[in-house]
Design a protein around this motif. Sequence first.
Motif, PDB file in Angstrom:
ATOM      1  N   ALA A  67      25.238  16.031  -1.462  1.00 40.21           N
ATOM      2  CA  ALA A  67      24.664  16.375  -2.760  1.00 40.21           C
ATOM      3  C   ALA A  67      23.300  15.721  -2.931  1.00 40.21           C
ATOM      4  CB  ALA A  67      25.612  15.936  -3.873  1.00 40.21           C
ATOM      5  N   ARG A  68      23.214  14.460  -2.486  1.00 40.83           N
ATOM      6  CA  ARG A  68      21.928  13.752  -2.593  1.00 40.83           C
ATOM      7  C   ARG A  68      20.849  14.486  -1.806  1.00 40.83           C
ATOM      8  NH1 ARG A  68      23.926   8.235  -2.398  1.00 40.83           N
ATOM      9  NH2 ARG A  68      24.253   7.693  -4.580  1.00 40.83           N
ATOM     10  N   LYS A  69      21.248  14.903  -0.595  1.00 40.28           N
ATOM     11  CA  LYS A  69      20.300  15.565   0.283  1.00 40.28           C
ATOM     12  C   LYS A  69      19.800  16.859  -0.374  1.00 40.28           C
ATOM     13  CE  LYS A  69      20.028  15.786   5.298  1.00 40.28           C
ATOM     14  NZ  LYS A  69      20.879  15.946   6.499  1.00 40.28           N
ATOM     15  N   ALA A  70      20.781  17.597  -0.905  1.00 37.77           N
ATOM     16  CA  ALA A  70      20.437  18.876  -1.546  1.00 37.77           C
ATOM     17  C   ALA A  70      19.477  18.650  -2.707  1.00 37.77           C
ATOM     18  CB  ALA A  70      21.717  19.564  -2.022  1.00 37.77           C
ATOM     19  N   GLN A  71      19.770  17.610  -3.492  1.00 38.08           N
ATOM     20  CA  GLN A  71      18.926  17.312  -4.630  1.00 38.08           C
ATOM     21  C   GLN A  71      17.508  16.985  -4.175  1.00 38.08           C
ATOM     22  OE1 GLN A  71      20.334  14.031  -6.949  1.00 38.08           O
ATOM     23  NE2 GLN A  71      20.368  15.316  -8.803  1.00 38.08           N
ATOM     24  N   ALA A  72      17.470  16.154  -3.112  1.00 35.91           N
ATOM     25  CA  ALA A  72      16.162  15.758  -2.604  1.00 35.91           C
ATOM     26  C   ALA A  72      15.379  16.995  -2.147  1.00 35.91           C
ATOM     27  CB  ALA A  72      16.341  14.770  -1.444  1.00 35.91           C
ATOM     28  N   LEU A  73      16.069  17.893  -1.449  1.00 33.95           N
ATOM     29  CA  LEU A  73      15.417  19.110  -0.956  1.00 33.95           C
ATOM     30  C   LEU A  73      14.889  19.949  -2.114  1.00 33.95           C
ATOM     31  CD1 LEU A  73      17.612  20.380   2.014  1.00 33.95           C
ATOM     32  CD2 LEU A  73      15.212  19.651   2.056  1.00 33.95           C
ATOM     33  N   GLN A  74      15.773  20.037  -3.151  1.00 31.50           N
ATOM     34  CA  GLN A  74      15.403  20.854  -4.301  1.00 31.50           C
ATOM     35  C   GLN A  74      14.138  20.336  -4.984  1.00 31.50           C
ATOM     36  OE1 GLN A  74      18.402  20.963  -7.276  1.00 31.50           O
ATOM     37  NE2 GLN A  74      18.310  23.173  -7.474  1.00 31.50           N
ATOM     38  N   SER A  75      14.131  19.005  -5.217  1.00 32.87           N
ATOM     39  CA  SER A  75      12.969  18.453  -5.916  1.00 32.87           C
ATOM     40  C   SER A  75      11.725  18.601  -5.057  1.00 32.87           C
ATOM     41  CB  SER A  75      13.217  16.985  -6.273  1.00 32.87           C
ATOM     42  OG  SER A  75      13.384  16.254  -5.094  1.00 32.87           O
ATOM     43  N   GLU A  76      11.923  18.519  -3.732  1.00 36.04           N
ATOM     44  CA  GLU A  76      10.794  18.677  -2.829  1.00 36.04           C
ATOM     45  C   GLU A  76      10.212  20.093  -2.948  1.00 36.04           C
ATOM     46  OE1 GLU A  76      10.958  18.223   1.679  1.00 36.04           O
ATOM     47  OE2 GLU A  76      11.271  16.190   0.883  1.00 36.04           O
TER      48      GLU A  76
END
Lengths: 76, 252, 222
Positions: free
Chosen positions: A61-70
């Motif tokens: 989930a963290r990774k996905a969030q990071a990708l999204q904000s990127e």
Amino acid sequence: MQFDSLQGFLAMGGYALYVWLSFGVSLLALLWVVVDSASTHKKLLRNAREEQARQARIAAARKAQALQSESQQTGS
Amino acid sequence: MWKWLHPYAKPERAYQLCVTLQPYFLWPGILCLVAGSIWGLAFAPQDYQQGDSFRIIYIHVPSAILSMSTYVAMAVAALVGIVWQWRTAFMAMIAMAPIGAVVTFIALFTGAAWGKPMWGTWWVWDARLTSELILLFLYLGVIALYGAFEDKQQAGKAAGVMALVGVVNVPIIHYSVEWWNTLHQGATISKFDKPSIAPEMLWPLLIALLGLALFIAAVTVMRMKNEIIRREYHRPWVKDLAARALGDDHAV
Amino acid sequence: MNTLINGIFKRDMALAFRQRSELAQPLMFLLMVITLFPLGIGPGPVTLQKIGPGVIWIAAILSSLLAMERLFRDDFWDGSLEQYMLSGQSVAAIAAVKVLVHWLVSFLPLALFSPLLALFLNLTVDMYIALMLTLVLGTPLLSLVGAIAVGLTVGLQRGGVLLALLLIPVFIPLLIFATSAVDSAALQLPYRAQLAIIGAMLMLAMASAPFAIAYALKVSQN
């Protein structure tokens, strides 16, 4: 064989209650320890797997969030 | 010898060792227990004084002997853990406590059930029964102390200290109770005097003793596996283990 | 080293005497427990004399268990215990001083109280002398061994009952030898053997307990 018949064996020369009570309770107690140890083992393994799956989900989930904000940043 | 032993201080290796050892302890232990009990119950000759009630000996004496030895083994494990700082030694110690308490309980219960036909009451403050009861309290104290701590690392050390305090006390308690008993009871209670026991009675007893010892070792190994997993929760090897043991069908 | 030990001794004594009520409570408890026995069993002087030594010793053990918790509790929670450990001095020596102070403030008053207890339970003079001797030799043993368990449970929120569970079985030999010494005194028999055994146990505890206490405190501190 010390006893002539099954009845004689079960009667234990009049001490049936005490002899069979002792052996029965001992058997139950020993069985209980083994069953308890085995079931705890199962439970611990299951818990360990759930815990690790949870950690993996959190990481994902963290990774996905990071990708999204990127992607949002690059999009704007 | 230390070189050979040292890798087993690592939890994963210790776990593997437990897995390897478990069947060698469990099945011969059960076999010997069953064989000793059947031989003792059905084939050993009757005692000329106590009749068939003496057959309780085949569970009472092994459990009484091994309840004491298990406590000593626990204290040795605690000492090893404290002196050489082996984490696995504390795990072995706490793995032995519950089975030790159960064996002590069995010794007490069978002692009472033997006492009823022989002495006429379920409980007398006989020296051996009393020190067995205090031994049970010591076991329960160690288990309770271990359970009171959240941090199991700390819990192991604390329970280890208490096990050592207890083991110094076990002989003192034993002799003090024996002495107290002779002081208070006089000759009202006939102790089981043990003349040289006939070999056809002795063999099943020795087999049952061996069986119970192996059984205790097997349970210790089983519980030690649990202790290792409990502390290595987050390690990858536990994950692999869980996947293999539980089947991967409903894995996330 | 000596200044630190001296300082701890003086500080603990001052603290103990400043909290007078906490000092007196275990003694009041002891007195009340002993009052319960004649009420529960009957006031016959012969019966009381027979159970007297056992009652006094059991009450002493129970009241000491109540008060024992105090031994390291305040120092643990206000952090001074951690300071002692960081001071680089021998923790065993510091623990020994604290045990000594604990004995002085909780068991010495008990010894002063004991004539009253002996009167209540109808003990003879011979029995009273024997009781005093066993108290003098036995109560330091209670403090020393008890301190090990206190050190182990000090970090726990609810250590009180657990402490009693851990210590009562360990104190059984002391109870047996002490009461039997008083019983022997009642029959005009020599009781030097019992005193010697209690003394031997005390020596063993004095030699080894401080190190066990130090280790226990280290475990609790983590």
